[in-house]
Design an enzyme around this catalytic site. Structure first.
Site: not given
Ligand code: CO
Ligand code: ZN
Length: 328
Positions: A296, A210, A187
């Site tokens: 992230h 998500d 992904e």
């Molecule tokens: Co991501």
């Molecule tokens: Zn993700």
């Protein structure tokens, strides 16, 4: 649930190398599934129920990481990001390579913002004795931390979505629909696993699970999403506009069950829902997002109640009787 999340987040599985996490998930869902298969790209496809609407639920198994691009004569490893890696989160951090080698990320003085000027020190003194070679992939190394109602880990994106999907499958017991839980690959480098699995499954409806940005930290971007205020129902991100009928279905289901929710408009990024939406002749899609701070980075933070409410909402959606889908 916390114990499973610890295992999920601490498992090594950067994009394209999802074998380890797939085995963890397979073991967990085996007693719950009607059918399990793995496709050519490594997506783990789990069916529950038969007949009714074909609903694809996608949660990605992969995580961002780095890949060695060059080893210099002194044994320092140069690297590139795999997925949306931001240089500001790197210096002083640790990575673990696929062969188990751990490295520390350092940088040249005054060039702390450029990944090109960073290197990984794996304790080698020359290219010859360096246990890492060009092409070796690594994931960030950081343990799961339980802060009470807030949980922190690397790869919360998207192991928290994986957890929500597993717990919904566990809670589902039976469904009038044909539900395909897909634990997708790759992904983070362009929703690639969702592209092929959606083609094969050919769903009537798609839902991605998500993370999204939680904009409740000092001087955060302007966005109506915060930690602890409920699952975020995605309206739009930079790659996808949710089908308004799916949004309405999600909102009505949440309201009826008194589940708090937030409306998400995300400026950057997208999810597997984008690929499902554009599969074959097109699929109505939506996305349930778990609000997450520091997305992230190696310390991604979510809230326990948001996770539990996401499980509740997804489970109810999957139990929808055919007469209650409206025009979907
Ligand atoms: Co991501
Ligand atoms: Zn993700």
């Amino acid at each position: 649930m916390k114990k499973l999340l610890k295992t999920l987040t601490e498992t090594f599985s950067p994009s394209g190398y999802e074998d380890a996490i797939r085995e963890v998930i397979r073991k967990e869902i085996k007693p719950l599934a009607d059918e399990i298969r793995v496709d050519a790209l490594g997506n783990l496809i789990v069916r529950k129920g038969k007949g009714g609407k074909r609903i694809m639920v996608a949660a990605h198994m992969d995580e961002i990481g780095i890949i060695a691009s060059h080893v210099d004569d002194n044994g320092f490893v140069r690297f590139e990001g795999v997925g949306g890696v931001m240089s500001r989160h790197l210096i002083g951090g640790r990575v673990r390579f696929i062969n188990g080698t751990v490295g520390v990320i350092g940088s040249q003085r005054g060039k702390e913002n450029s990944m090109e000027d960073m290197f990984i020190d794996v304790g080698a003194t020359s290219k010859k004795d360096c246990p890492v070679k060009a092409g070796d992939i690594a994931a960030f190394e950081r343990p799961f931390t339980d802060m009470g109602s807030r949980w922190v880990a690397k790869s919360m994106d998207d192991r928290i979505g994986v957890l929500v999907a597993i717990e919904a499958l566990r809670a589902l017991k039976s469904t009038p629909n044909e539900v395909y839980f897909v634990f997708t690959t790759q992904e983070e480098i362009g929703t690639r696993g969702a592209t092929t699995s959606a083609f094969e499954i050919n769903p009537d409806i798609g839902i991605a699970i998500d993370v999204t940005i939680s904009a409740d930290t000092p001087q955060a971007m302007k966005m109506d999403v915060g930690l602890g205020k409920g699952p975020a129902i995605k309206i739009k991100d930079s790659g996808m506009i949710s089908d308004p009928r799916v949004v309405q279905w999600m909102e009505k289901t949440a309201e009826k069950a008194k589940i708090p929710y937030q409306r998400e408009v995300l400026g950057g990024g997208t999810t597997d829902a984008r690929s499902i939406q554009m599969a074959r002749a097109g699929v109505p899609v939506g996305c349930i997002s778990i609000p997450c701070r520091y997305v992230h980075s190696p310390s991604e933070m979510v809230d326990e109640n948001d996770v539990k409410n996401s499980v509740k909402l997804l489970t109810l959606l999957l139990k929808t009787e055919s007469k209650n889908f409206g025009s979907l």
